[in-house]
Design a protein around this motif. Structure first.
Motif, PDB file in Angstrom:
ATOM      1  N   ARG A  59       3.514  13.627   9.634  1.00  0.00           N
ATOM      2  CA  ARG A  59       2.710  13.504  10.698  1.00  0.00           C
ATOM      3  C   ARG A  59       2.667  14.853  11.452  1.00  0.00           C
ATOM      4  NH1 ARG A  59       5.626   9.109   9.704  1.00  0.00           N
ATOM      5  NH2 ARG A  59       4.656   7.162   9.024  1.00  0.00           N
ATOM      6  N   GLN A 134      -4.025   9.108  16.041  1.00  0.00           N
ATOM      7  CA  GLN A 134      -2.816  10.012  16.251  1.00  0.00           C
ATOM      8  C   GLN A 134      -3.471  11.433  16.345  1.00  0.00           C
ATOM      9  OE1 GLN A 134      -1.486   7.705  12.765  1.00  0.00           O
ATOM     10  NE2 GLN A 134       0.632   8.148  13.707  1.00  0.00           N
ATOM     11  N   ALA A 192      -3.815   3.153  11.522  1.00  0.00           N
ATOM     12  CA  ALA A 192      -4.125   3.229  13.038  1.00  0.00           C
ATOM     13  C   ALA A 192      -5.422   3.816  13.024  1.00  0.00           C
ATOM     14  CB  ALA A 192      -3.175   3.971  13.769  1.00  0.00           C
TER      15      ALA A 192
HETATM   16  C1  FMN Z   1      -0.819  -0.088   5.204  1.00  0.00           C
HETATM   17  C2  FMN Z   1      -0.220   1.042   5.801  1.00  0.00           C
HETATM   18  C3  FMN Z   1      -0.682   1.678   6.951  1.00  0.00           C
HETATM   19  C4  FMN Z   1      -0.168   2.863   7.646  1.00  0.00           C
HETATM   20  N1  FMN Z   1      -0.601   3.278   8.646  1.00  0.00           N
HETATM   21  C5  FMN Z   1      -0.152   4.159   9.483  1.00  0.00           C
HETATM   22  C6  FMN Z   1      -0.460   4.837  10.464  1.00  0.00           C
HETATM   23  O1  FMN Z   1      -1.623   4.490  10.889  1.00  0.00           O
HETATM   24  N2  FMN Z   1       0.114   5.912  10.977  1.00  0.00           N
HETATM   25  C7  FMN Z   1       0.874   6.431  10.436  1.00  0.00           C
HETATM   26  O2  FMN Z   1       1.645   7.599  10.886  1.00  0.00           O
HETATM   27  N3  FMN Z   1       1.518   5.940   9.440  1.00  0.00           N
HETATM   28  C8  FMN Z   1       1.158   5.047   8.699  1.00  0.00           C
HETATM   29  N4  FMN Z   1       1.481   4.248   7.473  1.00  0.00           N
HETATM   30  C9  FMN Z   1       2.489   5.036   6.967  1.00  0.00           C
HETATM   31  C10 FMN Z   1       4.051   4.226   7.046  1.00  0.00           C
HETATM   32  O3  FMN Z   1       4.351   4.359   8.411  1.00  0.00           O
HETATM   33  C11 FMN Z   1       4.926   4.995   6.083  1.00  0.00           C
HETATM   34  O4  FMN Z   1       4.640   4.966   4.865  1.00  0.00           O
HETATM   35  C12 FMN Z   1       6.561   4.220   6.239  1.00  0.00           C
HETATM   36  O5  FMN Z   1       6.753   4.277   7.641  1.00  0.00           O
HETATM   37  C13 FMN Z   1       7.465   4.559   5.251  1.00  0.00           C
HETATM   38  O6  FMN Z   1       7.511   6.147   5.376  1.00  0.00           O
HETATM   39  P1  FMN Z   1       7.135   6.995   4.045  1.00  0.00           P
HETATM   40  O7  FMN Z   1       5.833   6.879   3.723  1.00  0.00           O
HETATM   41  O8  FMN Z   1       7.419   8.460   4.516  1.00  0.00           O
HETATM   42  O9  FMN Z   1       8.256   6.448   3.112  1.00  0.00           O
HETATM   43  C14 FMN Z   1       0.787   3.311   6.966  1.00  0.00           C
HETATM   44  C15 FMN Z   1       1.352   2.854   5.511  1.00  0.00           C
HETATM   45  C16 FMN Z   1       0.535   1.606   5.102  1.00  0.00           C
HETATM   46  C17 FMN Z   1       1.274   1.168   3.682  1.00  0.00           C
END
Ligand code: FMN
Length: 221
Positions: A59, A134, A192
């Motif tokens: 992020r 974001q 989001a």
């Molecule tokens: C359906 C879905 C929606 C998500 N939406 C967001 C989001 O809007 N913003 C964000 O920063 N991460 C988002 N994520 C990422 C997740 O927060 C992230 O995959 C989770 O915290 C696990 O972390 P990692 O991907 O580093 O393993 C999303 C993931 C999925 C599968």
């Protein structure tokens, strides 16, 4: 012969994402032109298990642009054609092609055409900041927007349309994550998003809708 490392550096990559900020800074508004991508490099990369070990969400992004060769490889990995049948690197619902990939960049929005492996200009504006809630989405070099063709999803309820379109987008999103892990890029799949508003900004026809977005770039620091 361009090595993967050279192409990934963006130095040799030429036009698309690298030139945009310069053109914008110079106040030069050039109409977007269709962009034929270089052939994707469909060999090599990191072993799958190593890429899985590195997959994660990021992020914080630098504004370092992506080169065109890397972009070509990314889009092919995401949802390119991987068989003579025209089928794709990601599975999709009922063998009906429902998801389009839009690319929001500093100099405008493109639509990925997997058959031509090319980018069709969609709109001139920089809408990156509108692709999510974001801050980083407005400065990272690329925000992918997964748009569903609801009109192609017949005989199912509106809820099922959302469900299947979301699953299709999720598979593409995982391809993008793994490609990024393999290439040292950063990514985050995002829900989001003010989807109705983004749909209006993209001037989508009534039955089409935004499902998710996904940022791609280089991690800051
Ligand atoms: C359906 C879905 C929606 C998500 N939406 C967001 C989001 O809007 N913003 C964000 O920063 N991460 C988002 N994520 C990422 C997740 O927060 C992230 O995959 C989770 O915290 C696990 O972390 P990692 O991907 O580093 O393993 C999303 C993931 C999925 C599968």
């Amino acid at each position: 012969m361009t090595t993967r490392r050279q192409a990934n550096s963006g130095i040799l990559a030429g036009a698309l994402l690298a030139a945009a900020p310069l053109r914008a800074a110079a106040g030069i508004a050039q109409p977007l032109k269709p962009l034929e991508l270089p052939s994707p490099r469909t060999e090599g990369g990191m072993p799958l298990m190593a890429a899985l070990k590195r997959r994660h969400s990021t992020r914080e992004y630098s504004d370092r642009p992506l080169g065109t060769q890397l972009l070509s490889d990314l889009l092919w990995a995401a949802f390119g054609i991987n068989r003579p049948s025209g089928d794709r690197t990601a599975p999709y619902w009922r063998h009906i092609m429902v998801i389009d990939l839009y690319l929001a960049t500093a100099d405008g929005v493109w639509l990925y055409d997997p058959k031509a492996h090319a980018l069709a200009p969609h709109m001139q504006e920089d809408i990156r900041a509108q692709t999510g809630l974001q801050d980083f989405v407005g400065t990272a070099p690329l925000d992918l927007v997964y748009v569903a063709h609801g009109e192609r999803m017949t005989d199912v309820t509106a809820e099922e349309r959302r469900l299947y379109a979301s699953v299709d987008a999720g598979f593409i999103g995982q391809n993008v994550y793994l490609f990024c892990a393999s290439e040292g890029l950063a990514s985050v799949f995002r829900g989001a998003v003010d989807a109705p508003k983004l749909g209006r900004i993209l001037k989508l026809p009534e039955q089409q809708f935004v499902t998710f977005a996904q940022t791609v770039g280089y991690a800051r620091g």
